[in-house]
Design an enzyme around this catalytic site. Sequence first.
Site, PDB file in Angstrom:
ATOM      1  N   CYS A   3      -4.816 -77.932  83.373  1.00 29.42           N
ATOM      2  CA  CYS A   3      -5.097 -78.059  84.804  1.00 29.42           C
ATOM      3  C   CYS A   3      -6.602 -78.220  85.052  1.00 29.42           C
ATOM      4  CB  CYS A   3      -4.566 -76.825  85.540  1.00 29.42           C
ATOM      5  SG  CYS A   3      -5.072 -76.771  87.263  1.00 29.42           S
ATOM      6  N   CYS A   6      -8.140 -75.279  86.951  1.00 30.95           N
ATOM      7  CA  CYS A   6      -8.281 -74.094  86.086  1.00 30.95           C
ATOM      8  C   CYS A   6      -9.510 -74.253  85.185  1.00 30.95           C
ATOM      9  CB  CYS A   6      -7.024 -73.863  85.257  1.00 30.95           C
ATOM     10  SG  CYS A   6      -5.671 -73.099  86.173  1.00 30.95           S
ATOM     11  N   ASP A  29     -16.281 -81.081  96.857  1.00 32.73           N
ATOM     12  CA  ASP A  29     -15.417 -82.158  96.383  1.00 32.73           C
ATOM     13  C   ASP A  29     -16.266 -83.258  95.746  1.00 32.73           C
ATOM     14  OD1 ASP A  29     -12.258 -83.050  97.192  1.00 32.73           O
ATOM     15  OD2 ASP A  29     -13.613 -84.649  96.516  1.00 32.73           O
ATOM     16  N   HIS A  45      -3.268 -69.661  89.249  1.00 30.08           N
ATOM     17  CA  HIS A  45      -2.742 -71.030  89.276  1.00 30.08           C
ATOM     18  C   HIS A  45      -1.350 -71.081  89.904  1.00 30.08           C
ATOM     19  CE1 HIS A  45      -1.928 -75.175  87.852  1.00 30.08           C
ATOM     20  NE2 HIS A  45      -0.680 -74.716  87.889  1.00 30.08           N
ATOM     21  N   ASN A  86      -2.830 -80.385 100.963  1.00 30.32           N
ATOM     22  CA  ASN A  86      -1.850 -81.443 100.743  1.00 30.32           C
ATOM     23  C   ASN A  86      -0.769 -80.909  99.814  1.00 30.32           C
ATOM     24  OD1 ASN A  86      -3.170 -83.459 102.264  1.00 30.32           O
ATOM     25  ND2 ASN A  86      -4.605 -83.816 100.583  1.00 30.32           N
ATOM     26  N   GLY A  92      -0.107 -87.008  99.686  1.00 37.87           N
ATOM     27  CA  GLY A  92      -1.116 -87.572  98.787  1.00 37.87           C
ATOM     28  C   GLY A  92      -1.727 -86.568  97.833  1.00 37.87           C
ATOM     29  N   HIS A  97      -3.037 -77.897  91.440  1.00 36.84           N
ATOM     30  CA  HIS A  97      -3.464 -76.494  91.537  1.00 36.84           C
ATOM     31  C   HIS A  97      -3.792 -76.347  93.022  1.00 36.84           C
ATOM     32  CE1 HIS A  97      -5.895 -72.899  89.838  1.00 36.84           C
ATOM     33  NE2 HIS A  97      -6.031 -72.846  91.161  1.00 36.84           N
ATOM     34  N   HIS A  99      -5.036 -76.139  96.580  1.00 36.09           N
ATOM     35  CA  HIS A  99      -6.415 -76.186  97.059  1.00 36.09           C
ATOM     36  C   HIS A  99      -6.422 -76.519  98.539  1.00 36.09           C
ATOM     37  CE1 HIS A  99      -5.300 -80.168  95.523  1.00 36.09           C
ATOM     38  NE2 HIS A  99      -6.028 -80.671  96.510  1.00 36.09           N
ATOM     39  N   HIS A 101      -8.801 -78.121 101.516  1.00 34.76           N
ATOM     40  CA  HIS A 101      -9.989 -78.908 101.830  1.00 34.76           C
ATOM     41  C   HIS A 101     -10.631 -78.324 103.090  1.00 34.76           C
ATOM     42  CE1 HIS A 101      -8.681 -82.486  99.335  1.00 34.76           C
ATOM     43  NE2 HIS A 101      -7.520 -81.894  99.512  1.00 34.76           N
TER      44      HIS A 101
END
Length: 115
Positions: A3, A6, A29, A45, A86, A92, A97, A99, A101
């Site tokens: 990952c 990770c 990002d 995870h 997402n 998309g 893992h 996350h 934004h």
Amino acid sequence: MSCLFCKIIEGSIPSRKAYEDEHIVAFHDIAPQAPVHILVIPKKHFAALNDAQPEDIELLGRIQLAAQHVAKEAGIAESGYRVVTNNGPDAGQVVFHIHYHVLGGEKLATLGGKE
Ligand code: AMP
Ligand code: ZN
């Protein structure tokens, strides 16, 4: 361990960290979609929001507070920001893992645009 995020957590892939504590890492990002674009992830995870369990309730709350923290640190808390996760193909999602934004620093496009 395969990952990507990770590997960012353990440091074998570099990132520009915005925040870290026992449970959470936040980093900028690599392909920002806004002047401020920070990803907030749990060190635990799991692939996506679909995989969150009742025992993750506290962790999910920590993610929100970490998002608030990085927004304040980045100077966008008052001008405004958006927090997005997402989940799955139609959203998309490309990194599996979970996350969140954190986007801001400009007037953001209307939410829910189609391809
Ligand atoms: P998502 O489409 O929600 O799965 O978003 C994955 C995000 O991870 C994208 O915005 C990518 O630009 C970002 N990303 C991919 N690789 C890296 C990396 N090595 N460091 C920072 N961000 C990354
Ligand atoms: Zn992972």
